[in-house]
Design a protein around this motif. Structure first.
Motif, PDB file in Angstrom:
ATOM      1  N   THR A 442      70.378  50.103  47.281  1.00  0.00           N
ATOM      2  CA  THR A 442      71.370  50.991  46.660  1.00  0.00           C
ATOM      3  C   THR A 442      72.329  50.230  45.735  1.00  0.00           C
ATOM      4  OG1 THR A 442      73.093  50.778  48.358  1.00  0.00           O
ATOM      5  CG2 THR A 442      71.323  52.359  48.785  1.00  0.00           C
ATOM      6  N   ILE A 443      72.149  48.892  45.656  1.00  0.00           N
ATOM      7  CA  ILE A 443      73.066  48.027  44.904  1.00  0.00           C
ATOM      8  C   ILE A 443      72.255  47.318  43.821  1.00  0.00           C
ATOM      9  CG2 ILE A 443      74.593  46.006  45.111  1.00  0.00           C
ATOM     10  CD1 ILE A 443      74.904  46.814  48.116  1.00  0.00           C
ATOM     11  N   ALA A 444      72.761  47.304  42.592  1.00  0.00           N
ATOM     12  CA  ALA A 444      71.987  46.711  41.493  1.00  0.00           C
ATOM     13  C   ALA A 444      71.704  45.234  41.752  1.00  0.00           C
ATOM     14  CB  ALA A 444      72.729  46.896  40.166  1.00  0.00           C
ATOM     15  N   PHE A 445      72.732  44.470  42.130  1.00  0.00           N
ATOM     16  CA  PHE A 445      72.561  43.023  42.341  1.00  0.00           C
ATOM     17  C   PHE A 445      73.107  42.643  43.720  1.00  0.00           C
ATOM     18  CE2 PHE A 445      72.911  43.710  37.745  1.00  0.00           C
ATOM     19  CZ  PHE A 445      71.693  43.171  37.331  1.00  0.00           C
ATOM     20  N   PRO A 446      72.328  42.892  44.780  1.00  0.00           N
ATOM     21  CA  PRO A 446      72.836  42.629  46.134  1.00  0.00           C
ATOM     22  C   PRO A 446      72.694  41.170  46.542  1.00  0.00           C
ATOM     23  CG  PRO A 446      70.626  43.511  46.242  1.00  0.00           C
ATOM     24  CD  PRO A 446      70.973  43.428  44.775  1.00  0.00           C
ATOM     25  N   LYS A 447      73.367  40.811  47.634  1.00  0.00           N
ATOM     26  CA  LYS A 447      73.173  39.508  48.274  1.00  0.00           C
ATOM     27  C   LYS A 447      72.094  39.664  49.349  1.00  0.00           C
ATOM     28  CE  LYS A 447      77.056  37.730  46.374  1.00  0.00           C
ATOM     29  NZ  LYS A 447      77.324  38.788  45.387  1.00  0.00           N
ATOM     30  N   ASN A 448      71.475  38.541  49.742  1.00  0.00           N
ATOM     31  CA  ASN A 448      70.501  38.620  50.835  1.00  0.00           C
ATOM     32  C   ASN A 448      71.232  38.495  52.171  1.00  0.00           C
ATOM     33  OD1 ASN A 448      71.039  35.908  51.244  1.00  0.00           O
ATOM     34  ND2 ASN A 448      68.936  35.216  50.956  1.00  0.00           N
ATOM     35  N   GLN A 449      70.478  38.368  53.283  1.00  0.00           N
ATOM     36  CA  GLN A 449      71.128  38.381  54.594  1.00  0.00           C
ATOM     37  C   GLN A 449      71.872  37.091  54.910  1.00  0.00           C
ATOM     38  OE1 GLN A 449      67.686  40.045  56.685  1.00  0.00           O
ATOM     39  NE2 GLN A 449      69.004  41.667  57.418  1.00  0.00           N
ATOM     40  N   LYS A 450      71.793  36.108  54.002  1.00  0.00           N
ATOM     41  CA  LYS A 450      72.611  34.898  54.170  1.00  0.00           C
ATOM     42  C   LYS A 450      73.743  34.895  53.143  1.00  0.00           C
ATOM     43  CE  LYS A 450      68.944  32.140  56.206  1.00  0.00           C
ATOM     44  NZ  LYS A 450      67.833  31.235  55.930  1.00  0.00           N
ATOM     45  N   ALA A 451      74.053  36.079  52.589  1.00  0.00           N
ATOM     46  CA  ALA A 451      75.138  36.258  51.611  1.00  0.00           C
ATOM     47  C   ALA A 451      74.903  35.469  50.325  1.00  0.00           C
ATOM     48  CB  ALA A 451      76.501  35.901  52.231  1.00  0.00           C
ATOM     49  N   ARG A 452      73.637  35.247  49.972  1.00  0.00           N
ATOM     50  CA  ARG A 452      73.319  34.519  48.740  1.00  0.00           C
ATOM     51  C   ARG A 452      72.817  35.477  47.664  1.00  0.00           C
ATOM     52  NH1 ARG A 452      73.235  29.225  48.720  1.00  0.00           N
ATOM     53  NH2 ARG A 452      71.889  29.159  46.896  1.00  0.00           N
ATOM     54  N   ASP A 453      73.176  35.204  46.413  1.00  0.00           N
ATOM     55  CA  ASP A 453      72.608  35.914  45.266  1.00  0.00           C
ATOM     56  C   ASP A 453      71.458  35.049  44.762  1.00  0.00           C
ATOM     57  OD1 ASP A 453      71.895  36.814  42.771  1.00  0.00           O
ATOM     58  OD2 ASP A 453      73.940  37.139  42.062  1.00  0.00           O
ATOM     59  N   LEU A 454      70.233  35.441  45.094  1.00  0.00           N
ATOM     60  CA  LEU A 454      69.075  34.580  44.814  1.00  0.00           C
ATOM     61  C   LEU A 454      68.740  34.526  43.326  1.00  0.00           C
ATOM     62  CD1 LEU A 454      66.766  35.514  47.840  1.00  0.00           C
ATOM     63  CD2 LEU A 454      68.337  33.586  47.603  1.00  0.00           C
ATOM     64  N   MET A 455      69.203  35.526  42.563  1.00  0.00           N
ATOM     65  CA  MET A 455      68.887  35.521  41.129  1.00  0.00           C
ATOM     66  C   MET A 455      69.721  34.454  40.394  1.00  0.00           C
ATOM     67  SD  MET A 455      69.072  38.683  38.404  1.00  0.00           S
ATOM     68  CE  MET A 455      70.836  38.556  38.127  1.00  0.00           C
ATOM     69  N   THR A 456      71.030  34.412  40.668  1.00  0.00           N
ATOM     70  CA  THR A 456      71.901  33.462  39.955  1.00  0.00           C
ATOM     71  C   THR A 456      72.083  32.149  40.723  1.00  0.00           C
ATOM     72  OG1 THR A 456      73.926  34.255  41.009  1.00  0.00           O
ATOM     73  CG2 THR A 456      73.230  35.387  38.983  1.00  0.00           C
ATOM     74  N   GLY A 457      71.718  32.165  42.025  1.00  0.00           N
ATOM     75  CA  GLY A 457      71.909  30.956  42.836  1.00  0.00           C
ATOM     76  C   GLY A 457      73.302  30.838  43.430  1.00  0.00           C
ATOM     77  N   ALA A 458      74.106  31.901  43.399  1.00  0.00           N
ATOM     78  CA  ALA A 458      75.449  31.843  44.007  1.00  0.00           C
ATOM     79  C   ALA A 458      75.328  32.052  45.515  1.00  0.00           C
ATOM     80  CB  ALA A 458      76.324  32.944  43.398  1.00  0.00           C
ATOM     81  N   PRO A 459      76.195  31.384  46.321  1.00  0.00           N
ATOM     82  CA  PRO A 459      77.224  30.414  45.924  1.00  0.00           C
ATOM     83  C   PRO A 459      76.598  29.069  45.541  1.00  0.00           C
ATOM     84  CG  PRO A 459      77.126  30.579  48.311  1.00  0.00           C
ATOM     85  CD  PRO A 459      76.160  31.596  47.785  1.00  0.00           C
ATOM     86  N   ALA A 460      77.258  28.352  44.628  1.00  0.00           N
ATOM     87  CA  ALA A 460      76.735  27.081  44.120  1.00  0.00           C
ATOM     88  C   ALA A 460      77.870  26.072  44.025  1.00  0.00           C
ATOM     89  CB  ALA A 460      76.127  27.307  42.734  1.00  0.00           C
ATOM     90  N   PRO A 461      77.541  24.770  44.022  1.00  0.00           N
ATOM     91  CA  PRO A 461      78.597  23.759  43.868  1.00  0.00           C
ATOM     92  C   PRO A 461      79.288  23.885  42.493  1.00  0.00           C
ATOM     93  CG  PRO A 461      76.493  22.770  44.511  1.00  0.00           C
ATOM     94  CD  PRO A 461      76.212  24.166  44.132  1.00  0.00           C
ATOM     95  N   VAL A 462      80.540  23.438  42.399  1.00  0.00           N
ATOM     96  CA  VAL A 462      81.223  23.378  41.107  1.00  0.00           C
ATOM     97  C   VAL A 462      81.672  21.925  40.862  1.00  0.00           C
ATOM     98  CG1 VAL A 462      81.996  25.767  41.147  1.00  0.00           C
ATOM     99  CG2 VAL A 462      83.454  24.009  42.123  1.00  0.00           C
ATOM    100  N   ASP A 463      81.939  21.590  39.630  1.00  0.00           N
ATOM    101  CA  ASP A 463      82.234  20.162  39.357  1.00  0.00           C
ATOM    102  C   ASP A 463      83.659  19.793  39.781  1.00  0.00           C
ATOM    103  OD1 ASP A 463      84.028  20.723  37.232  1.00  0.00           O
ATOM    104  OD2 ASP A 463      82.322  20.970  35.861  1.00  0.00           O
ATOM    105  N   ALA A 464      83.868  18.499  39.924  1.00  0.00           N
ATOM    106  CA  ALA A 464      85.149  17.990  40.462  1.00  0.00           C
ATOM    107  C   ALA A 464      86.323  18.396  39.581  1.00  0.00           C
ATOM    108  CB  ALA A 464      85.063  16.459  40.551  1.00  0.00           C
ATOM    109  N   LYS A 465      86.105  18.476  38.275  1.00  0.00           N
ATOM    110  CA  LYS A 465      87.197  18.840  37.355  1.00  0.00           C
ATOM    111  C   LYS A 465      87.713  20.248  37.677  1.00  0.00           C
ATOM    112  CE  LYS A 465      88.468  19.055  32.521  1.00  0.00           C
ATOM    113  NZ  LYS A 465      87.989  19.205  31.147  1.00  0.00           N
ATOM    114  N   GLN A 466      86.776  21.187  37.930  1.00  0.00           N
ATOM    115  CA  GLN A 466      87.189  22.541  38.301  1.00  0.00           C
ATOM    116  C   GLN A 466      87.960  22.536  39.616  1.00  0.00           C
ATOM    117  OE1 GLN A 466      83.199  24.503  37.803  1.00  0.00           O
ATOM    118  NE2 GLN A 466      84.483  26.273  37.340  1.00  0.00           N
ATOM    119  N   LEU A 467      87.471  21.750  40.567  1.00  0.00           N
ATOM    120  CA  LEU A 467      88.160  21.682  41.859  1.00  0.00           C
ATOM    121  C   LEU A 467      89.570  21.114  41.683  1.00  0.00           C
ATOM    122  CD1 LEU A 467      85.280  20.466  44.215  1.00  0.00           C
ATOM    123  CD2 LEU A 467      86.297  22.747  44.117  1.00  0.00           C
TER     124      LEU A 467
END
Length: 467
Positions: A442-467
């Protein structure tokens, strides 16, 4: 129909969602979701509601599910929380004089997932001033009739039946009962007390319950091995298993038959409406375990005995009322709010707030459709003194209450009208209208049962500068 031929593994389909979304089934389901949103907006506009937006970046309020937290770049060491619901904002809107508010709101909860849960979901959020429960029911039933009529051409009869929490827990073992079939649970404790069966007697002596289900005409459908599998269903729901007997014309057979005298067999026949060919299943345990065990067994039996048609357009809808205000949290050794800490207790129970919190009932209500909780709400506390008392019952000091909810207590002191509302889960509503059992459909871009978005790869690491 919304059925589909053989499909690839769901994780693979979620990874290539841009291809999966081409399926006619998903396109029809998402078109249904669009239509649902449109009907809601038109209907509530005609009933005099204003659509108002509330913030996505707010304050963390630890009562409830886990918050998703967002660090603040400009206030080092401080955090925003993404909203679990717009609850506090909509109450503030009532204090501010916006008497009829609604929003198709995104909500986020960092909790464990199931087939019908997502970390981010959408709800119709609604609040009204100068109302009691009947007013909320009228608005929602008016909306419900129009949604079913305009989305799937089904006429719903109103008023919707109202059931009490205590009754549905006893009869169905669940506060979201599936009313498409019978299989009601029956208390047989007084009869079980007359047997020599130690599992029954020991449970009753310890203050537990013995309850039973009559699976009508099912005796020959279950081998001994299959009955053992039913016991496993109860064990997975937290129970110790289930006792059983098969009903024959003259006497019972198998299972615990040897512990049941002819007189007791006769009493059980009467109590359970049992006849030759029936299978009687018993669970003995603490009351909450019995409810959970038999409630789970009931839905399992209905599914394997095909007691309802999953594609039928005959929807069984009910309001469930008179919930307990508080549940005892054994882990934290304190009372916790059953719904949320802003729910008003029944007027006649206010005097028991400090002396007997466990018996206090709430002005809360759930809308249940075909065994799914499709909405929940309550009349809110509009008196700051009552709200402070409730925070104390939940184990909060005055300082903690002020630190977490000071803005709400301050607002209530400036004069709040009696107000209440409800939230309807639109992902679940779409699921039911489209007759799918998977919320991800019922959702265009859902998460799977581990709360991951398999299409974009989210959640993903971010670089140290952003942190």
């Amino acid at each position: 129909t919304f059925g589909d031929p053989e499909l690839a593994n769901e994780d693979l389909r979620l990874q290539y969602r841009f291809l999966d979304l081409r399926r006619p089934t998903l396109q029809r389901t998402l078109a249904m979701r669009h239509r649902l949103n449109k009907v809601i907006r038109d209907n509530l506009d005609a009933q005099g509601f204003l659509e108002l937006e509330t913030p996505l970046l707010g304050r963390s309020t630890p009562e409830g599910a886990r918050d998703y937290l967002v660090p603040s770049r400009v206030s080092l060491g401080s955090w925003y929380a993404l909203p679990q619901s717009p609850q506090l904002y909509k109450q503030i809107l009532m204090v501010a004089g916006y008497d009829k508010y609604f929003q198709i709101a995104r909500c986020l909860r960092d909790e464990d997932l199931r087939a019908d849960r997502q970390p981010e979901f959408t709800q119709l959020d609604l609040e009204m001033s100068f109302v009691e429960m009947d007013d909320i029911f009228r608005v929602i039933e008016n909306l419900l009739v129009e949604v079913f009529r305009r989305c799937i051409g089904v006429e719903i009869q109103t008023p919707i039946q109202r059931l009490k929490y205590a009754d549905v827990m006893l009869k169905y073992g669940s506060d979201k009962p599936d009313l498409r079939y019978g299989l009601e649970i029956v208390d047989v404790g007084d009869i079980a007390a007359q047997t020599e069966f130690q599992a029954f007697r020991g449970t009753l002596d310890a203050g537990g319950k013995v309850r039973a289900i009559n699976a009508s005409g099912a005796a020959e459908k279950f081998s001994r091995k299959q009955i053992d599998e039913l016991a496993e269903v109860v064990k997975r729901a937290g129970g110790k298993g289930c006792a059983w007997v098969k009903v024959e014309a003259e006497k019972f057979a198998g299972g615990i038959e040897k512990f049941l005298t002819p007189a007791i067999q006769q009493l059980l026949r009467q109590r359970l409406g049992a006849k030759a060919g029936d299978l009687l299943l018993f669970v003995a345990d603490k009351e909450d375990v019995v409810c959970q065990g038999l409630g789970t067994l009931r839905t399992h039996l209905a599914s394997i005995l095909k007691l309802y048609d999953p594609n039928s357009l005959d929807y069984k809808i009910a309001w469930v009322l008179d919930f307990p205000s508080f549940l005892w949290d054994a882990e934290e050794q304190r009372w916790a709010a059953n719904h949320h800490p802003f729910t008003a207790p029944l007027d006649e129970d206010l005097a028991k707030l400090e002396t007997d919190p466990g018996s206090v009932k709430a002005k809360a209500y759930d809308l249940v459709i075909n065994g799914y909780e499709c909405g929940g709400g309550s009349i809110r506390i509009h008196n700051p003194d009552v709200q402070s008392r409730l925070f104390k019952v939940l184990g909060m000091t005055e300082e903690q209450a002020k630190s977490r909810f000071g803005f709400l207590l301050d607002a209530l002191k400036f004069g709040a009208p009696p107000h209440g509302g409800i939230a309807l889960g639109l992902d679940r509503w779409t699921m039911m209208l489209a007759r799918t059992t998977n919320i991800r459909d019922t959702i265009a871009f859902p998460k799977n049962q581990k709360a991951r978005d398999l299409m974009t790869g989210a959640p993903a690491p971010v670089d140290a500068k952003q942190l």
